[in-house]
Design an enzyme around this catalytic site. Sequence first.
Site, PDB file in Angstrom:
ATOM      1  CB  ALA A 183      -0.935  -0.028   1.214  1.00 52.49           C
ATOM      2  CG  HIS A 313       6.889  -4.501  -5.220  1.00 53.22           C
ATOM      3  ND1 HIS A 313       6.366  -4.908  -4.006  1.00 53.22           N
ATOM      4  CD2 HIS A 313       6.414  -5.385  -6.136  1.00 53.22           C
ATOM      5  CE1 HIS A 313       5.619  -5.977  -4.186  1.00 53.22           C
ATOM      6  NE2 HIS A 313       5.625  -6.290  -5.462  1.00 53.22           N
ATOM      7  CB  SER A 314       8.905   1.900  -4.356  1.00 50.66           C
ATOM      8  OG  SER A 314       8.036   2.239  -3.294  1.00 50.66           O
ATOM      9  CD  GLU A 389      11.197  -3.808  -4.419  1.00 45.65           C
ATOM     10  OE1 GLU A 389      10.752  -2.700  -4.050  1.00 45.65           O
ATOM     11  OE2 GLU A 389      10.848  -4.889  -3.900  1.00 45.65           O
TER      12      GLU A 389
HETATM   13 ZN   LIG Z   1       6.619  -3.971  -2.147  1.00 42.07          ZN
END
Ligand SMILES: [Zn+2]
Length: 425
Positions: A183, A313-314, A389
């Site tokens: 989130a 993602h990050s 990422e």
């Molecule tokens: Zn993640």
Amino acid sequence: MKLTSVVAQLLLAPLALAAAAPGVGKKISYDGYKVFRISTHHDAAEVKDQLKSLTAVPFNLNADEHLDIAIAPESLAAFNALELDAEVLHQDLGADIKEEAKFGAYGGVSANAVPSLTWFNTYHAYADHVTFFNDLAGAFPQNSEIFNAGTSVQGRNLFGIHIWGSGGKGSKPAVYFHGTVHAREWITAKVVEYISYQLLTKYSTDTAVKAIVDKYDFYIIPFANPDGFVYTQTNDRLWRKNRMTRSGSSCVGTDINRNWPYKWELTGGASTDKCSETYKGLAAGDTPENKGLVAFTKSLQASKGIKLYIDWHSFGQYILLPYGFDCSARASNHARQTTLATGLANKIRESYGTRFTYGPSCSTLYKTTGSSTDYLTDVAKAELAWTIELRPTGSSSSGFILPAAQILPSSIEQWEGMKYLLATM
Ligand SMILES: [Zn+2]
């Protein structure tokens, strides 16, 4: 991801605050929290032991080389007294969150009109993201439509945009993206929005874009975890999991990216602790979000197959190849994947010099079980199934709170990378 009990204990601090918060909408304050990157000198256990009495929120899950952690104001004196080898990532996390929350308005655009590029100057409220996609699809009805891949715990649609080219809707192998399964990783939705925007707005004028849109059907889901994302905007900016409650526990949330029904049962790549940030659930695929995503994934596999899957993602700037569940396992086409990932990293770097590290997920970052990319590789038979990422690295910069000024550069470098990958793969 190897969450030690100490880190798990640290995690209880914000969770306890959340539980004590009176009423919905009471936002957790990170005012005065400082975020540090602590060099562990390969003795993470020793560093964690020194931190265990502090009120703190860990940012990273793999702490072998460094530990990124937000220290509460009341614990800063004790932290400084430890004299650890640390650099500052956020001087005041609360101030940076307030700056990030200066959302742009999303008004003035009529329905079914192409949204303005100013969309990428700021972050936005969830409802505006929904409108953005409806408007984008509405502006290009010959090449796109909105679909739903399922429903969240709280009943939100797992919506996405389907984009196709001259072969007609659903005629080509799938390029399939998920954003925001975690989130707090806000930049991921912006980046997949930018890619969607470019695919549609450049289709009629850019022959290279037309070629890739004509070759694949794109299925782009910006919010695999919409409830969690909304919660980061209403209650806790650092929330990661979904918002599923479990009987017998006051801790909320399952990590949807540890809940996929493949290698879920293995140990060491997820947590069985309901309070952990990587809680895997009681059974494989037992979250509503995962059920919807699995069914949708199966439908793509059964239709024209999946050429490329990316779980966005990050942070950390990585391109992660299979596998997560075993550090020595390699995909059958590993050499080809490595060649493409090398080319992608090189192409990303051309725009702003941003460096992405690439390699198999487990050996490059950490072990994960029940992850989307392992499922997509071995069960759904995607030719390529990667985790990317995004910015920042975390080194001498921010973490999950990426300044709004970096939305556009982050998006542009990924778009340039995707154009390379989609034309080459
Ligand atoms: Zn993640």
